[in-house]
Design a protein around this motif. Sequence first.
Motif, PDB file in Angstrom:
ATOM      1  N   ASP A  34       6.485   4.547  -6.698  1.00 16.34           N
ATOM      2  CA  ASP A  34       5.876   5.361  -7.209  1.00 16.34           C
ATOM      3  C   ASP A  34       4.833   5.376  -5.747  1.00 16.34           C
ATOM      4  OD1 ASP A  34       4.299   3.772  -7.424  1.00 16.34           O
ATOM      5  OD2 ASP A  34       3.306   4.354  -9.854  1.00 16.34           O
ATOM      6  N   GLU A  35       4.263   6.575  -5.908  1.00 18.22           N
ATOM      7  CA  GLU A  35       3.368   6.689  -4.628  1.00 18.22           C
ATOM      8  C   GLU A  35       2.415   5.099  -3.987  1.00 18.22           C
ATOM      9  OE1 GLU A  35      -0.191   9.196  -3.297  1.00 18.22           O
ATOM     10  OE2 GLU A  35       1.150  10.396  -3.684  1.00 18.22           O
ATOM     11  N   SER A  36       1.816   4.542  -5.739  1.00 20.89           N
ATOM     12  CA  SER A  36       0.601   4.079  -5.114  1.00 20.89           C
ATOM     13  C   SER A  36       2.265   2.430  -4.676  1.00 20.89           C
ATOM     14  CB  SER A  36       0.143   3.317  -6.284  1.00 20.89           C
ATOM     15  OG  SER A  36       1.071   2.849  -7.684  1.00 20.89           O
ATOM     16  N   ARG A  39       2.644   2.333  -1.303  1.00 19.31           N
ATOM     17  CA  ARG A  39       1.311   2.519  -0.701  1.00 19.31           C
ATOM     18  C   ARG A  39       1.079   0.815  -0.430  1.00 19.31           C
ATOM     19  NH1 ARG A  39      -1.573   0.552   2.403  1.00 19.31           N
ATOM     20  NH2 ARG A  39      -3.359   0.848   2.456  1.00 19.31           N
ATOM     21  N   GLU A  40       1.290   0.252  -1.848  1.00 22.58           N
ATOM     22  CA  GLU A  40       1.317  -1.712  -0.902  1.00 22.58           C
ATOM     23  C   GLU A  40       2.911  -2.170  -0.348  1.00 22.58           C
ATOM     24  OE1 GLU A  40       1.342  -4.611  -4.607  1.00 22.58           O
ATOM     25  OE2 GLU A  40       1.271  -2.981  -5.500  1.00 22.58           O
ATOM     26  N   ASP A  58      -1.647   5.709   3.610  1.00 18.68           N
ATOM     27  CA  ASP A  58      -1.837   6.970   2.470  1.00 18.68           C
ATOM     28  C   ASP A  58      -1.050   8.004   2.391  1.00 18.68           C
ATOM     29  OD1 ASP A  58      -3.359   4.446   1.499  1.00 18.68           O
ATOM     30  OD2 ASP A  58      -5.488   6.242   1.832  1.00 18.68           O
ATOM     31  N   ARG A  62       2.504   9.081   0.430  1.00 11.17           N
ATOM     32  CA  ARG A  62       2.467  10.167   0.067  1.00 11.17           C
ATOM     33  C   ARG A  62       3.938  11.269  -0.019  1.00 11.17           C
ATOM     34  NH1 ARG A  62      -2.614  10.953  -0.750  1.00 11.17           N
ATOM     35  NH2 ARG A  62      -2.851  11.311   1.401  1.00 11.17           N
TER      36      ARG A  62
END
Length: 108
Positions: A34-36, A39-40, A58, A62
């Motif tokens: 997912d988005e998080s 990002r990681e 970020d 997205r």
Amino acid sequence: NIVVIAATNRPDALDEALRRPGRFDREIVIGVPDESGRREILGIHTRGMPLADGVELDELARTTHGFVGADIAALAREAAIAKVAASENAVFCGERAIELCGGYGGGN
């Protein structure tokens, strides 16, 4: 006892006979992050990499819906190669560019 560990990003391409019940004890599906998660992963693959002004991890997380770790690693690697290739200090060896002086952050 036999232990088989395999990975694929195309389970639909596997022969159905291989995936029939009873062949393997367990099949683990790991979906796209997912988005998080993206990002990681972006943070991992850009750690120690100077980023140009305006690069927002970020925002990249997205806008990279559907990307998996390998896609994100390739994105970071290709961005670095593109920056080095655009540098005035780059020397080309075949298709690869090697920057002699400076990093790949800001500027050019």
